[in-house]
Design an enzyme around this catalytic site. Structure first.
Site, mmCIF file in Angstrom:
data_model
loop_
_atom_site.group_PDB
_atom_site.id
_atom_site.type_symbol
_atom_site.label_atom_id
_atom_site.label_comp_id
_atom_site.label_asym_id
_atom_site.label_seq_id
_atom_site.Cartn_x
_atom_site.Cartn_y
_atom_site.Cartn_z
ATOM 1 N N GLN A 17 0.775 -1.246 0.000
ATOM 2 C CA GLN A 17 0.000 0.000 0.000
ATOM 3 C C GLN A 17 0.810 1.301 0.000
ATOM 4 O O GLN A 17 0.469 2.240 -0.733
ATOM 5 C CB GLN A 17 -0.968 0.018 1.202
ATOM 6 C CG GLN A 17 -1.901 1.194 1.176
ATOM 7 C CD GLN A 17 -2.948 1.238 2.277
ATOM 8 O OE1 GLN A 17 -3.568 2.261 2.483
ATOM 9 N NE2 GLN A 17 -3.187 0.154 2.981
ATOM 10 N N GLU A 140 1.606 -1.495 8.155
ATOM 11 C CA GLU A 140 0.785 -0.403 8.696
ATOM 12 C C GLU A 140 0.753 -0.300 10.234
ATOM 13 O O GLU A 140 1.147 0.704 10.813
ATOM 14 C CB GLU A 140 -0.645 -0.599 8.159
ATOM 15 C CG GLU A 140 -1.691 0.316 8.748
ATOM 16 C CD GLU A 140 -1.493 1.753 8.340
ATOM 17 O OE1 GLU A 140 -1.442 2.032 7.146
ATOM 18 O OE2 GLU A 140 -1.395 2.616 9.237
ATOM 19 N N ASP A 169 0.706 3.545 5.982
ATOM 20 C CA ASP A 169 0.864 3.215 4.567
ATOM 21 C C ASP A 169 0.594 4.398 3.639
ATOM 22 O O ASP A 169 1.504 5.044 3.156
ATOM 23 C CB ASP A 169 -0.072 2.059 4.199
ATOM 24 C CG ASP A 169 0.476 0.718 4.670
ATOM 25 O OD1 ASP A 169 1.680 0.626 4.917
ATOM 26 O OD2 ASP A 169 -0.312 -0.225 4.777
ATOM 27 N N GLY A 248 -7.704 19.875 19.980
ATOM 28 C CA GLY A 248 -7.271 21.269 20.001
ATOM 29 C C GLY A 248 -7.802 21.971 21.228
ATOM 30 O O GLY A 248 -7.975 21.369 22.282
ATOM 31 N N GLY A 249 -8.101 23.222 21.070
ATOM 32 C CA GLY A 249 -8.544 24.023 22.217
ATOM 33 C C GLY A 249 -10.040 23.914 22.488
ATOM 34 O O GLY A 249 -10.539 24.481 23.454
HETATM 35 N N1 CAO Z 1 11.991 -9.723 -9.519
HETATM 36 C C1 CAO Z 1 12.759 -10.424 -8.695
HETATM 37 N N2 CAO Z 1 12.777 -10.269 -7.356
HETATM 38 C C2 CAO Z 1 11.925 -9.350 -6.857
HETATM 39 C C3 CAO Z 1 11.087 -8.575 -7.662
HETATM 40 C C4 CAO Z 1 11.139 -8.788 -9.055
HETATM 41 N N3 CAO Z 1 10.375 -8.104 -9.899
HETATM 42 N N4 CAO Z 1 10.367 -7.766 -6.872
HETATM 43 C C5 CAO Z 1 10.742 -8.021 -5.617
HETATM 44 N N5 CAO Z 1 11.684 -8.967 -5.598
HETATM 45 C C6 CAO Z 1 12.373 -9.539 -4.435
HETATM 46 C C7 CAO Z 1 13.213 -8.531 -3.694
HETATM 47 O O1 CAO Z 1 14.397 -8.302 -4.396
HETATM 48 C C8 CAO Z 1 13.408 -9.238 -2.376
HETATM 49 O O2 CAO Z 1 14.428 -10.191 -2.498
HETATM 50 P P1 CAO Z 1 15.570 -10.457 -1.380
HETATM 51 O O3 CAO Z 1 14.947 -10.212 -0.038
HETATM 52 O O4 CAO Z 1 15.942 -11.874 -1.635
HETATM 53 O O5 CAO Z 1 16.666 -9.526 -1.633
HETATM 54 C C9 CAO Z 1 12.121 -10.050 -2.213
HETATM 55 O O6 CAO Z 1 11.444 -9.951 -3.479
HETATM 56 C C10 CAO Z 1 11.204 -9.665 -1.095
HETATM 57 O O7 CAO Z 1 11.064 -8.282 -0.982
HETATM 58 P P2 CAO Z 1 10.477 -7.607 0.356
HETATM 59 O O8 CAO Z 1 11.443 -7.749 1.490
HETATM 60 O O9 CAO Z 1 10.125 -6.227 0.024
HETATM 61 O O10 CAO Z 1 9.136 -8.456 0.605
HETATM 62 P P3 CAO Z 1 8.438 -9.050 1.911
HETATM 63 O O11 CAO Z 1 7.148 -9.598 1.434
HETATM 64 O O12 CAO Z 1 9.327 -9.977 2.669
HETATM 65 O O13 CAO Z 1 8.170 -7.794 2.855
HETATM 66 C C11 CAO Z 1 7.280 -5.656 3.437
HETATM 67 C C12 CAO Z 1 7.092 -6.934 2.640
HETATM 68 C C13 CAO Z 1 6.170 -4.692 3.058
HETATM 69 C C14 CAO Z 1 7.200 -5.968 4.923
HETATM 70 C C15 CAO Z 1 8.655 -5.044 3.091
HETATM 71 O O14 CAO Z 1 8.707 -4.867 1.703
HETATM 72 C C16 CAO Z 1 8.948 -3.746 3.767
HETATM 73 O O15 CAO Z 1 9.244 -3.689 4.960
HETATM 74 N N6 CAO Z 1 8.905 -2.640 2.996
HETATM 75 C C17 CAO Z 1 9.251 -1.333 3.465
HETATM 76 C C18 CAO Z 1 8.186 -0.766 4.331
HETATM 77 C C19 CAO Z 1 6.869 -0.700 3.613
HETATM 78 O O16 CAO Z 1 6.707 -0.107 2.585
HETATM 79 N N7 CAO Z 1 5.869 -1.298 4.244
HETATM 80 C C20 CAO Z 1 4.505 -1.004 3.831
HETATM 81 C C21 CAO Z 1 3.881 -2.042 3.089
HETATM 82 S S1 CAO Z 1 2.192 -1.619 2.977
HETATM 83 O O17 CAO Z 1 1.567 -2.248 4.370
#
Ligand code: CAO
Length: 416
Positions: A17, A140, A169, A248-249
């Site tokens: 998001q 979030e 988000d 607020g106030g």
């Molecule tokens: N091709 C190949 N690999 C891809 C890719 C693509 N097109 N798109 C993503 N990937 C890979 C990434 O390179 C990553 O690989 P490695 O960890 O092996 O280096 C992997 O996918 C996972 O990415 P991620 O860490 O972003 O995914 P996750 O599901 O484990 O975590 C989240 C999700 C949201 C917790 C994390 O992305 C995060 O903390 N983001 C920053 C904060 C944020 O925006 N959070 C809000 C999300 S909305 O609630």
């Protein structure tokens, strides 16, 4: 009519998001937003909380309208080559991967800058660079707890509570959009791109600014007169949860209206603005309070504020929330019915303004989304359906100079 961000090409490496909310808004305003997704899977929200089997979930469609979708495995050598070409001809790359993911992919800020010195790289992370929690992945509610919202939301006798509003988000996405537009303006002047980073914790805290105000007031005087704990309850040394008190106030509270026993939203928010005391008394038939020294001033009312709210609830007993607001608006009293999602979805004013927009999707058919909350005199924001997974892969590859045969081979090897 041309749109203000037309000509700005954005590589949208975002998911869930926070990032998608940012790039969707830039797409509404005319940017060419290319959503890069993993072949076969795509953004996880395509399949999360589905209401129609096999069709992109509303979670995805409502955060990715007006974009194009390119499937690309950026961990494969050919995928990296395509991404490199895209970087060379784009203006902005937006990402909200977990910490370090873009670097591990081989696209560090230094490398991207070498490829395209004008590039703006915009990131959302849970915590800011260098923070002692910088390695954490964040969603979030985690951000709401980290940014001060949860500890200050809810009632005094309950646990920390998160808001339904996406403070972690979408709010962070809006901060990032401001950062990107600022960096684009700066690039107009210097010709150089830059890194723009927004953390979810910081964005939540930015919206909890008044709670940091309250912490410092509490430190100094030991109480907060606008909180329900004052003057009959007690304070500790941290800002308490204030229930539905006005921040607020001016005191305010959520008050019951006719039908509250069965309708969970039969309430209004009522505000007692200091200078509106006389009109309030007239509206609720308590003219005798206007000049009564026990009620005349905000300070005099403070210790009986909940008795006053109780009297207003008596007056509200035989009025629906809409009838009540129709009376109170004539007295210039800041108030609103507590509106449910169903009421908002069908609100004629929100439909007319485009804030609730009906959109067509190739597979889903019509659905509702929240349109642009920003209205312009010279731009009519048109909300289009979200792209299917990889819908624009071939046309984007063609524009990068790939032949039909090369594109077929890339599909075959599952690079795209
Ligand atoms: N091709 C190949 N690999 C891809 C890719 C693509 N097109 N798109 C993503 N990937 C890979 C990434 O390179 C990553 O690989 P490695 O960890 O092996 O280096 C992997 O996918 C996972 O990415 P991620 O860490 O972003 O995914 P996750 O599901 O484990 O975590 C989240 C999700 C949201 C917790 C994390 O992305 C995060 O903390 N983001 C920053 C904060 C944020 O925006 N959070 C809000 C999300 S909305 O609630």
């Amino acid at each position: 009519m041309s749109k203000p961000l037309e000509g700005i090409k954005i590589i949208d490496f975002t998911h869930v998001q926070a990032g998608p909310a940012c790039t969707q808004m830039l797409a509404w305003f005319g940017a060419d937003v290319i959503k890069v997704e993993r072949p076969g899977a795509g953004d996880v929200t395509r399949s999360q909380l589905r209401d129609i089997p096999g069709v992109d979930a509303l979670y995805f469609t409502m955060l990715n309208s007006n974009k194009r979708s390119l499937t690309l495995d950026t961990k494969m050598a050919e995928g990296k080559e395509i991404l490199t070409k895209l970087i060379k001809e784009s203006d902005v790359l937006v990402e909200n991967f977990g910490p370090g993911a873009l670097d591990r992919m081989g696209f560090t800020w230094e490398h991207i800058r070498e490829l395209n010195p004008g590039m703006i790289v915009a990131s959302v992370k849970g915590f800011s660079d260098g923070h002692h929690y910088e390695d954490l992945k964040v969603y979030e509610n985690v951000a709401q707890c980290a940014g001060g919202a949860a500890s200050t939301t809810g009632f005094d006798d309950g646990p920390p509570t998160v808001s339904a509003a996406a403070l972690g988000d979408s709010n962070t996405g809006m901060h990032l959009a401001i950062g990107i537009l600022t960096a684009l303006r700066s690039r107009d002047v210097t010709g150089r791109g830059q890194k723009v980073a927004v953390s979810m914790q910081d964005s939540v805290l930015n919206l909890c600014r008044v709670k940091l105000r309250d912490q410092q007031r509490l430190d100094r005087v030991g109480y907060l007169e606008e909180y329900p704990q004052y003057p009959h309850g007690s304070f500790s040394d941290v800002v308490p949860r204030g229930g539905n008190a006005g921040g607020g106030g001016q005191p305010g509270w959520v008050l019951k209206c006719k039908g509250w026993e069965t309708d969970p939203n039969a309430y209004i928010y009522f505000t007692i603005q200091g200078h509106a005391w006389a009109p309030i008394c007239r509206a609720i038939g308590k003219e005798e309070w206007i000049d009564d020294p026990a009620y005349m001033t905000a300070q005099a009312r403070q210790d009986k504020i909940f008795d006053i709210f109780g009297t207003i609830e008596e007056w509200l007993k035989d009025k629906t929330k809409f009838e009540a607001v129709d009376v109170l608006r004539k007295f210039d009293i800041p108030c609103s019915p507590v509106l449910s999602m169903k009421e908002l979805a069908n609100d004629p004013s929100l439909r007319a303004s485009g804030t609730i927009a009906e959109v067509d999707h190739k597979e889903r058919g019509k659905y509702l989304t929240v349109g642009s909350p920003i209205k312009f005199s010279d731009l009519k924001v048109e909300i289009k359906g979200s792209p299917l997974l990889g819908e624009h892969t071939d046309e984007i590859l063609e524009s990068l100079g790939y032949s039909q045969n090369q594109i077929a081979a890339l599909h075959e090897q599952r690079v795209v």
